[in-house]
Design a protein around this motif. Structure first.
Motif, PDB file in Angstrom:
ATOM      1  N   TRP A   1      -0.681 -52.357  31.536  1.00 53.77           N
ATOM      2  CA  TRP A   1      -0.444 -51.753  32.853  1.00 53.77           C
ATOM      3  C   TRP A   1      -1.757 -51.185  33.407  1.00 53.77           C
ATOM      4  O   TRP A   1      -2.113 -51.385  34.566  1.00 53.77           O
TER       5      TRP A   1
ATOM      6  N   HIS B   1       2.621 -44.306  34.134  1.00 50.37           N
ATOM      7  CA  HIS B   1       3.317 -45.300  33.316  1.00 50.37           C
ATOM      8  C   HIS B   1       3.911 -44.676  32.054  1.00 50.37           C
ATOM      9  O   HIS B   1       4.912 -45.168  31.538  1.00 50.37           O
TER      10      HIS B   1
ATOM     11  N   ILE C   1       7.243 -43.686  32.889  1.00 50.97           N
ATOM     12  CA  ILE C   1       8.138 -44.854  32.849  1.00 50.97           C
ATOM     13  C   ILE C   1       8.504 -45.158  31.391  1.00 50.97           C
ATOM     14  O   ILE C   1       9.652 -45.478  31.076  1.00 50.97           O
ATOM     15  N   GLN C   2       7.503 -45.028  30.522  1.00 52.93           N
ATOM     16  CA  GLN C   2       7.741 -45.314  29.100  1.00 52.93           C
ATOM     17  C   GLN C   2       8.520 -44.199  28.398  1.00 52.93           C
ATOM     18  O   GLN C   2       8.793 -44.295  27.197  1.00 52.93           O
TER      19      GLN C   2
ATOM     20  N   ASN D   1      -0.145 -47.653  23.468  1.00 50.42           N
ATOM     21  CA  ASN D   1       0.482 -48.920  23.093  1.00 50.42           C
ATOM     22  C   ASN D   1       0.006 -50.008  24.042  1.00 50.42           C
ATOM     23  O   ASN D   1      -0.508 -49.729  25.121  1.00 50.42           O
ATOM     24  N   ILE D   2       0.219 -51.234  23.626  1.00 54.07           N
ATOM     25  CA  ILE D   2      -0.359 -52.361  24.369  1.00 54.07           C
ATOM     26  C   ILE D   2       0.279 -52.512  25.752  1.00 54.07           C
ATOM     27  O   ILE D   2      -0.377 -52.930  26.704  1.00 54.07           O
ATOM     28  N   ALA D   3       1.539 -52.128  25.849  1.00 56.67           N
ATOM     29  CA  ALA D   3       2.201 -52.235  27.150  1.00 56.67           C
ATOM     30  C   ALA D   3       1.538 -51.300  28.163  1.00 56.67           C
ATOM     31  O   ALA D   3       1.323 -51.665  29.323  1.00 56.67           O
ATOM     32  N   LEU D   4       1.196 -50.107  27.700  1.00 53.53           N
ATOM     33  CA  LEU D   4       0.508 -49.143  28.573  1.00 53.53           C
ATOM     34  C   LEU D   4      -0.880 -49.650  28.945  1.00 53.53           C
ATOM     35  O   LEU D   4      -1.301 -49.565  30.110  1.00 53.53           O
TER      36      LEU D   4
END
Lengths: 314, 639
Positions: free
Chosen positions: A257, A171, A174-175, A251-254
């Motif tokens: 995921w 991920h 992706i980021q 980060n929170i998105a990671l």
């Protein structure tokens, strides 16, 4: 030493510790939530969660008696057991291996065979067992480069194929602005190299002396996991708080995921409810043993029932 | 006039002037706003692009200088044979002094490349507070696995690391520029320059500010500089796009990574306000300089200007509204005054007059007309009043004349209450104030009763005077003469004498001997009376063939006789009965009269007269009485 650690305090509570194999992140969300939500306390356990910094070995810590429980991979614990350390798996949490190899489509690697002669980044130690089995399986010879804990070299095209955890490095790629459809992924679990990852371990003596504690510990932990999956937003907020405390560059998105991927792994071929979770499948156990023996990392295969004496929860 | 006016002129004016004006003004304003907005956006976008490009270029200059230093060092080290440790440190110091962004520099050698007996050697110099600090990175760790070493080594080309916290050398958040020492195609190590992100941060803070904020991302989208420092190293532009679910931001990020410039819109994830993302590459390090400007900031001047225009429009409209109200008042006030005047006029006040009529417009014309109308009306009313006064005087005279006339004919009924031989009743209804008809009856002696009915030609005053004369003459003559034909003859002679008016009078004269019932009569052109025998039908008596009195002086009159029996009735009338007309000008006729007379058996004269008049009245209902009506009925009973 065990006697000291496992002593009950004045209130009759059992003091115990669990050490996980990395810094705080969603990979350990269930334990964090069980602690935050007081599930251990509800079982009468005074619980402490410890995080490894990657430089020490939680397995060594339980062998030495510094901690009572730890999380570890089968690829680490099976050889350790075979070497005479009397470990037992009391809960096999993650069922599906998240380890994988990733290549950019631009490098034109579509099949395992396409990796022949390429430069491939590999992590050292236990993390190289599955890739090596994979390369052996497909008879691939390649240029191995040591991979650090980031993906920058891969992004810079310093190598063609990189090792990755699906819940983390994949991920991160992706980021870094690379789209999923620009990557070719090789999940070891899809090549009959599924090494179940995080499981909860303790010494056999701990289980024998205090089965009640083990049962309660696993129960509370699985409750924590169930809670984490059902309350992801709240869980992520708390996980991020832990990450910040440990100066994690995340980060929170990671983490979101990661929690999703971990959930898939916990529920992989088990079920939706927590009573279905935590079993070590004999097939997976045998598969890991087989690969380890092939790579000369294991001489004597431990007995499955001794390694995994059964599910230690309701 | 008390009804409330439903649609006053004021509203009509507002409707036809105010509203279209408002609509047109608003439309102009909206168009103007959109044009200004587009122009402002275009201008501001161009400015932002220029600003970002300029700053990116400035940074690029700085970073180009930075990249020059390790390259230069590589050349120097290559050129010096058997360069020693001190020389390298001194070289590092010299390079380091020249650039404020650079925090530290190192030359990291491949194992055994510098010294065959020493595996790792990486002399490093970093800036202290007032002096340089010398370190050997090999003292702390195996640097060969670090990104700054391994990646450029593998790539065989210079490399900018992602931001990292260096705890071995700099103890600071930094990015490292690594230049591989490749001489004669052999890799000897890496020369580095560490760029302090703290220094970059303070540089950025000092930089001329764009409204909004600016940030810098690395070649992989990592924040290198951001006003919120906690995002550095944790977030990438892609992780933010993911966190806030702004897919277009990911696309913009990918454009940046390709080294493109751009101006792109997006919505602020929290406020939803429209923002503009402007970006330009810093090519020497493959970073991207970005600016974020809220559209509201760009449109601040436009919005302020529009607000001013709206305010102006508001006040402008108020002024126009006041003008409309004033104009409406100017128009409607005289009209309203006129209306009030007309109302007063209607109430009878003829002294009203429109005063102070200004201007030469339609209202003025209307007011003049009104005044003229009032004046005319006044004249007319005055004339009418005079005429009415005159008429009233005449009418008063006529009333007196009528009284006199009425007093001329017998008015006391029953007339002879002590006489049992007969019953008599008579009635005269003039068509005008005074009648031309008359009846009369009187005893000329003990036994003989004179009965007269007459009709003067014409009506009104002249007729009544002629009637008075005739009546007086008849009575005078009948007192001395007892033969009806002779009385007629003498009266005729007197009437004809100096009859300049050429008037005449039809007269029936009879003498009834109440003892014997003998009725001697002479007729001078009058309608023949009816005799209704007891139990018989009405029949006109025979004519005596005489002409109306007053026509010819020499006229001859005759007399005839009939004898009345007990119960016989004699019915005298004037043509006002038989010629009475209904609304359609149909005459009452002899036939109707005779029909009445057929049914008088047993009735007394008074009743007969009443019935007859009732029938006539019914017949003529609604029509004006055209002629005098006179009736005289006598019923004979004998001795």
């Amino acid at each position: 030493m065990l006697v000291i650690v496992l002593s009950a305090d004045d209130g009759g509570k059992l003091k115990t510790t669990l050490k996980v194999q990395w810094f705080p992140q969603a990979q350990f969300a269930g334990f964090i939530m069980a602690m935050e939500k007081g599930f251990y306390q509800a079982e009468g356990i005074e619980f402490d969660l410890l995080f490894s910094d990657g430089s020490d070995s939680p397995i060594e810590n339980i062998i030495s008696g510094e901690v009572d429980f730890c999380t570890a991979w089968l690829s680490q614990t099976i050889p350790s057991k075979a070497q005479g350390n009397d470990l037992v798996n009391i809960c096999q949490l993650l069922q599906k291996s998240s380890m994988m190899l990733v290549a950019k489509k631009s490098s034109n690697i579509k099949e395992p065979q396409d990796m022949n002669g390429r430069r491939i980044g590999l992590w050292s130690g236990d993390f190289s067992i599955q890739p090596n089995a994979f390369f052996e399986k497909f008879g691939i010879s390649f240029e191995q480069v040591p991979q650090s804990y980031n993906i920058h070299a891969f992004l810079a095209d310093a190598w063609d194929v990189t090792s990755a955890m699906y819940y983390n490095e994949y991920h991160k790629i992706i980021q870094a602005g690379i789209n999923e459809n620009e990557l070719n992924s090789f999940f070891f679990s899809e090549f009959d190299l599924n090494f179940p990852e995080d499981g909860i371990y303790c010494l056999k003596s701990t289980l024998d002396d205090n089965p009640e504690l083990c049962r309660k510990m696993v129960n509370a932990s699985l409750k924590g996991w169930e809670y984490a999956f059902q309350h992801k937003d709240e869980t992520l907020q708390i996980v991020m708080k832990y990450c910040d405390e440990y100066y994690m560059q995340t980060n929170i998105a990671l983490q979101s995921w990661m929690l999703d991927v971990i959930e898939q792994s916990v529920k992989y071929k088990t079920g939706e409810t927590r009573s279905d979770w935590g079993y070590l499948k004999e097939y997976d156990f045998n598969k890991v043993c087989e690969i380890l023996m092939n790579q000369g990392l294991l001489k004597q295969k431990p007995i499955y029932n001794e390694f995994f004496p059964g599910a230690q929860h309701e | 006039m008390n009804n409330k006016i439903k649609r006053p002129i004021l509203w009509k004016l507002i409707l036809i002037i105010g509203i279209p004006l408002f609509v047109v003004y608003s439309a102009v304003l909206i168009i103007n706003y959109n044009l200004s907005k587009d122009a402002a956006l275009k201008q501001e976008k161009a400015y932002m692009v220029e600003f970002i490009a300029r700053n990116a270029a400035q940074l690029n200059g700085q970073f180009t200088q930075i990249t020059d230093l390790p390259r230069g060092m590589s050349n120097i080290i290559q050129s010096i044979n058997d360069i020693n440790k001190e020389e390298i440190y001194s070289l590092l110091e010299q390079n380091l002094a020249g650039n404020s962004f650079i925090y530290g520099m190192a030359v990291a050698f491949e194992p055994y490349a510098f010294n065959k007996s020493k595996k790792l050697f990486a002399p490093y110099v970093r800036k202290g507070s007032d002096q340089f600090t010398h370190l050997d990175l090999a003292d702390n760790s195996d640097y060969t696995n670090s990104d700054w070493y391994s990646i450029p080594k593998l790539l065989k080309k210079p490399y900018w690391t992602e931001p990292y916290f260096d705890k071995d050398g700099g103890n600071i958040l930094m990015c490292t520029y690594s230049f591989p020492l490749i001489w004669d195609e052999k890799f000897y190590g890496i020369a580095t320059a560490d760029v302090s992100l703290v220094e970059l941060h303070s540089y950025m803070q000092k930089m001329q500010k764009l409204t909004g904020y600016s940030f810098i991302i690395s070649q992989y989208g990592t924040y290198v500089y951001h006003p919120q420092e906690n995002t550095i190293m944790k977030e990438t532009i892609f992780s933010k796009a993911e966190k806030y679910n702004i897919p277009e931001m990911r696309e913009y990020g990918r454009k940046m990574l390709r080294g493109l410039s751009g101006v792109e819109p997006f919505s602020d994830p929290i406020t939803q306000a429209k923002q503009w993302l402007v970006f330009a590459p810093i090519s020497s390090c493959s970073w991207t300089f970005c600016g974020v400007v809220p559209e509201s900031e760009i449109l601040k001047d436009v919005n302020a200007s529009i607000l001013k225009q709206i305010t102006l429009m508001f006040f402008g409209l108020i002024v126009i509204l006041l003008i409309i109200i004033w104009s409406a008042y100017q128009i409607t006030n005289p009209i309203r005054r006129l209306a009030k005047m007309a109302e007063k006029l209607a109430d009878g006040d003829l002294d009203v007059q429109m005063q102070n009529i200004k201007g030469r417009d339609e209202i003025h014309e209307l007011s003049v007309s009104f005044n003229k109308m009032v004046a005319d009306l006044k004249h007319y009313i005055s004339d009418l009043t005079n005429a009415t006064k005159a008429r009233e005087a005449v009418e008063s005279e006529l009333r007196i004349a009528r009284h006199i006339q009425e007093s001329l004919i017998p008015r006391i009924f029953p007339p002879f209450p002590n006489r049992s031989e007969f019953k008599l009743w008579a009635k005269n209804i003039p068509a005008k104030e005074v009648a031309g008809d008359f009846y009369d009856f009187y005893f000329v002696d003990e036994e003989n009763l004179a009965i007269i009915i007459a009709d003067v030609s014409g009506k009104g005053v002249s007729a009544s005077l002629f009637m008075a004369v005739t009546k007086t003459l008849i009575k005078a003559k009948s007192n001395v003469l007892n033969e009806p034909e002779k009385i007629m003859q003498r009266v005729n002679e007197d009437l004809c004498y100096e009859n300049d008016a050429v008037m005449f009078v039809t007269t029936f004269f009879a003498l009834l001997n109440v003892k014997t019932g003998l009725l001697t009569y002479s007729n001078a052109g009058h309608n023949l009376p009816y005799l209704i025998k007891k139990d018989g039908l009405p029949e006109q008596i025979e004519n005596t063939g005489g002409m109306a009195l007053g026509v010819f002086e020499d006229a001859v009159f005759a007399a005839k006789e009939i004898t009345l029996q007990e119960g016989d009735t004699i019915f005298l009338y004037t043509d006002g009965i038989n010629e009475a007309m209904d609304v359609d000008y149909n005459e009452f006729s002899y036939k109707r009269m005779e029909d009445i007379l057929k049914n008088i058996q047993g009735k007394m004269p008074k009743k007969i007269i009443e019935d007859t008049l009732e029938e006539v009245e019914t017949f003529t209902l609604g029509a004006e009485q055209s002629d005098d009506i006179t009736l005289l009925v006598l019923k004979y009973f004998g001795i």
